[in-house]
Design a protein around this motif. Structure first.
Motif, PDB file in Angstrom:
ATOM      1  N   LYS A 221      -7.114  76.008 -29.075  1.00 38.20           N
ATOM      2  CA  LYS A 221      -7.782  75.718 -27.802  1.00 38.20           C
ATOM      3  C   LYS A 221      -6.816  75.725 -26.620  1.00 38.20           C
ATOM      4  O   LYS A 221      -7.083  76.367 -25.598  1.00 38.20           O
ATOM      5  N   ASP A 222      -5.700  75.038 -26.734  1.00 36.32           N
ATOM      6  CA  ASP A 222      -4.765  74.955 -25.602  1.00 36.32           C
ATOM      7  C   ASP A 222      -4.163  76.308 -25.246  1.00 36.32           C
ATOM      8  O   ASP A 222      -3.948  76.613 -24.074  1.00 36.32           O
TER       9      ASP A 222
ATOM     10  N   MET B  13     -20.612  72.521 -33.942  1.00 36.22           N
ATOM     11  CA  MET B  13     -19.230  72.535 -34.395  1.00 36.22           C
ATOM     12  C   MET B  13     -18.270  72.895 -33.253  1.00 36.22           C
ATOM     13  O   MET B  13     -17.088  72.576 -33.302  1.00 36.22           O
ATOM     14  N   LEU B  14     -18.796  73.521 -32.205  1.00 35.60           N
ATOM     15  CA  LEU B  14     -17.988  73.813 -31.023  1.00 35.60           C
ATOM     16  C   LEU B  14     -17.399  72.540 -30.421  1.00 35.60           C
ATOM     17  O   LEU B  14     -16.256  72.525 -29.955  1.00 35.60           O
ATOM     18  N   ASN B  15     -18.190  71.482 -30.407  1.00 35.53           N
ATOM     19  CA  ASN B  15     -17.755  70.245 -29.767  1.00 35.53           C
ATOM     20  C   ASN B  15     -16.526  69.649 -30.445  1.00 35.53           C
ATOM     21  O   ASN B  15     -15.724  68.975 -29.799  1.00 35.53           O
ATOM     22  N   LYS B  16     -16.375  69.891 -31.739  1.00 32.88           N
ATOM     23  CA  LYS B  16     -15.176  69.415 -32.437  1.00 32.88           C
ATOM     24  C   LYS B  16     -13.939  70.132 -31.913  1.00 32.88           C
ATOM     25  O   LYS B  16     -12.876  69.535 -31.776  1.00 32.88           O
ATOM     26  N   GLU B  17     -14.076  71.421 -31.639  1.00 29.23           N
ATOM     27  CA  GLU B  17     -12.952  72.198 -31.111  1.00 29.23           C
ATOM     28  C   GLU B  17     -12.704  71.912 -29.628  1.00 29.23           C
ATOM     29  O   GLU B  17     -11.575  71.815 -29.197  1.00 29.23           O
ATOM     30  N   ILE B  18     -13.790  71.808 -28.853  1.00 29.91           N
ATOM     31  CA  ILE B  18     -13.661  71.615 -27.412  1.00 29.91           C
ATOM     32  C   ILE B  18     -13.193  70.206 -27.080  1.00 29.91           C
ATOM     33  O   ILE B  18     -12.361  70.005 -26.201  1.00 29.91           O
ATOM     34  N   GLY B  19     -13.722  69.213 -27.775  1.00 33.58           N
ATOM     35  CA  GLY B  19     -13.389  67.823 -27.466  1.00 33.58           C
ATOM     36  C   GLY B  19     -13.897  67.445 -26.090  1.00 33.58           C
ATOM     37  O   GLY B  19     -14.972  67.863 -25.670  1.00 33.58           O
ATOM     38  N   ASN B  20     -13.117  66.673 -25.364  1.00 39.09           N
ATOM     39  CA  ASN B  20     -13.505  66.223 -24.017  1.00 39.09           C
ATOM     40  C   ASN B  20     -12.942  67.115 -22.917  1.00 39.09           C
ATOM     41  O   ASN B  20     -12.970  66.743 -21.749  1.00 39.09           O
ATOM     42  N   ASP B  21     -12.420  68.266 -23.270  1.00 41.87           N
ATOM     43  CA  ASP B  21     -11.821  69.173 -22.294  1.00 41.87           C
ATOM     44  C   ASP B  21     -12.916  69.766 -21.409  1.00 41.87           C
ATOM     45  O   ASP B  21     -13.753  70.540 -21.873  1.00 41.87           O
ATOM     46  N   GLN B  22     -12.928  69.419 -20.135  1.00 43.40           N
ATOM     47  CA  GLN B  22     -13.956  69.866 -19.199  1.00 43.40           C
ATOM     48  C   GLN B  22     -13.805  71.332 -18.800  1.00 43.40           C
ATOM     49  O   GLN B  22     -14.661  71.890 -18.130  1.00 43.40           O
ATOM     50  N   PHE B  23     -12.720  71.973 -19.222  1.00 44.32           N
ATOM     51  CA  PHE B  23     -12.526  73.396 -18.949  1.00 44.32           C
ATOM     52  C   PHE B  23     -13.545  74.227 -19.713  1.00 44.32           C
ATOM     53  O   PHE B  23     -13.996  75.260 -19.246  1.00 44.32           O
ATOM     54  N   PHE B  24     -13.910  73.757 -20.905  1.00 47.63           N
ATOM     55  CA  PHE B  24     -14.807  74.494 -21.777  1.00 47.63           C
ATOM     56  C   PHE B  24     -16.215  73.893 -21.752  1.00 47.63           C
ATOM     57  O   PHE B  24     -16.378  72.693 -21.819  1.00 47.63           O
TER      58      PHE B  24
ATOM     59  N   GLU C 160     -38.465  68.266 -29.524  1.00 50.66           N
ATOM     60  CA  GLU C 160     -37.867  67.000 -29.089  1.00 50.66           C
ATOM     61  C   GLU C 160     -36.416  66.902 -29.561  1.00 50.66           C
ATOM     62  O   GLU C 160     -35.541  66.458 -28.821  1.00 50.66           O
ATOM     63  N   GLU C 161     -36.158  67.347 -30.784  1.00 51.22           N
ATOM     64  CA  GLU C 161     -34.786  67.354 -31.295  1.00 51.22           C
ATOM     65  C   GLU C 161     -33.926  68.334 -30.505  1.00 51.22           C
ATOM     66  O   GLU C 161     -32.783  68.050 -30.162  1.00 51.22           O
ATOM     67  N   PHE C 162     -34.495  69.494 -30.196  1.00 55.19           N
ATOM     68  CA  PHE C 162     -33.834  70.511 -29.381  1.00 55.19           C
ATOM     69  C   PHE C 162     -33.393  69.928 -28.041  1.00 55.19           C
ATOM     70  O   PHE C 162     -32.233  70.037 -27.642  1.00 55.19           O
ATOM     71  N   GLU C 163     -34.304  69.256 -27.360  1.00 57.16           N
ATOM     72  CA  GLU C 163     -33.994  68.656 -26.056  1.00 57.16           C
ATOM     73  C   GLU C 163     -32.922  67.577 -26.186  1.00 57.16           C
ATOM     74  O   GLU C 163     -31.990  67.510 -25.382  1.00 57.16           O
ATOM     75  N   LYS C 164     -33.038  66.736 -27.189  1.00 55.14           N
ATOM     76  CA  LYS C 164     -32.072  65.658 -27.408  1.00 55.14           C
ATOM     77  C   LYS C 164     -30.659  66.217 -27.616  1.00 55.14           C
ATOM     78  O   LYS C 164     -29.694  65.737 -27.020  1.00 55.14           O
ATOM     79  N   ILE C 165     -30.543  67.242 -28.429  1.00 55.66           N
ATOM     80  CA  ILE C 165     -29.236  67.849 -28.708  1.00 55.66           C
ATOM     81  C   ILE C 165     -28.645  68.474 -27.448  1.00 55.66           C
ATOM     82  O   ILE C 165     -27.463  68.307 -27.149  1.00 55.66           O
ATOM     83  N   LEU C 166     -29.469  69.184 -26.672  1.00 54.96           N
ATOM     84  CA  LEU C 166     -28.969  69.819 -25.451  1.00 54.96           C
ATOM     85  C   LEU C 166     -28.440  68.778 -24.466  1.00 54.96           C
ATOM     86  O   LEU C 166     -27.400  68.990 -23.830  1.00 54.96           O
ATOM     87  N   LYS C 167     -29.141  67.672 -24.340  1.00 52.82           N
ATOM     88  CA  LYS C 167     -28.699  66.609 -23.433  1.00 52.82           C
ATOM     89  C   LYS C 167     -27.433  65.939 -23.944  1.00 52.82           C
ATOM     90  O   LYS C 167     -26.482  65.728 -23.186  1.00 52.82           O
ATOM     91  N   GLU C 168     -27.420  65.582 -25.222  1.00 51.72           N
ATOM     92  CA  GLU C 168     -26.245  64.913 -25.812  1.00 51.72           C
ATOM     93  C   GLU C 168     -24.987  65.763 -25.688  1.00 51.72           C
ATOM     94  O   GLU C 168     -23.902  65.248 -25.428  1.00 51.72           O
ATOM     95  N   ASP C 169     -25.127  67.066 -25.891  1.00 53.55           N
ATOM     96  CA  ASP C 169     -23.974  67.954 -25.924  1.00 53.55           C
ATOM     97  C   ASP C 169     -23.674  68.619 -24.581  1.00 53.55           C
ATOM     98  O   ASP C 169     -22.764  69.438 -24.478  1.00 53.55           O
TER      99      ASP C 169
END
Length: 182
Positions: free
Chosen positions: A27-28, A60-71, A88-97
């Protein structure tokens, strides 16, 4: 000297199984390379999500990206008509991620993009003001016109359009502010 605001990574982060000499997929390293050509933010997607047909492949992208706001995570739309409360699950996931870009390729997964089938999903994407990336071969001019007219907060990015369709695409671009070509 081109200046990019956004860049689509398409599985570049963590792509250790496709080794290219002299290319580092950490990532870096990817971020440093993109910043060197003036990229300010990068969308990242996992192409395997469409093949696997589940949101875990997207997430699984979120594990690689982490809290880096660049990605920014770019997810592939997974349509599961047989699952209870799928939208409803679709909407929840989009908001959470904090997803900002949705990739749609119905030809890979074999679902229909007609508004009767997709209206609940499009309602969610419209309410979240998502950008939606769709290959030209998946849609018609009439479908694009109808969706762009109904969902004004959802921006559609059409990629891979053919030279012979430039007149119809131009008409759509003049008519709709929420239509972009890639």
């Amino acid at each position: 000297n081109m200046e990019y605001s956004f860049f689509d990574m398409n599985c570049s982060i963590g792509g250790k199984n496709v080794l290219v000499p002299g290319v580092c997929y950490e990532k870096d390293s990817v971020k440093k390379t993109l910043e060197s050509i003036n990229v300010k933010r990068a969308f990242c997607s996992h192409n395997g999500a469409a093949l696997n047909g589940d949101f875990e492949s997207n997430r699984m992208l979120n594990k690689e990206i982490g809290n880096d706001q660049f990605f920014l995570p770019s997810y592939t739309l997974i349509v599961n008509n047989g699952k209870e409360n799928a939208v409803e699950e679709f909407e929840k996931i989009l908001k959470e991620d904090n997803v900002k870009l949705m990739n749609i390729n119905n030809l890979i997964q074999g679902y229909s993009l007609d508004l009767f089938t997709m209206s609940d999903y499009f309602d969610v994407m419209d309410s979240l003001s998502l950008c939606v990336n769709i290959p030209f071969g998946c849609v018609s001019d009439g479908w694009l016109d109808e969706v762009l007219s109904c969902y004004k907060n959802m921006n559609i990015i059409l990629n891979g359009y053919g030279f012979t369709n430039r007149i119809n695409v131009r008409k759509l671009m003049k008519k709709h502010n929420n239509f972009i070509l890639d």
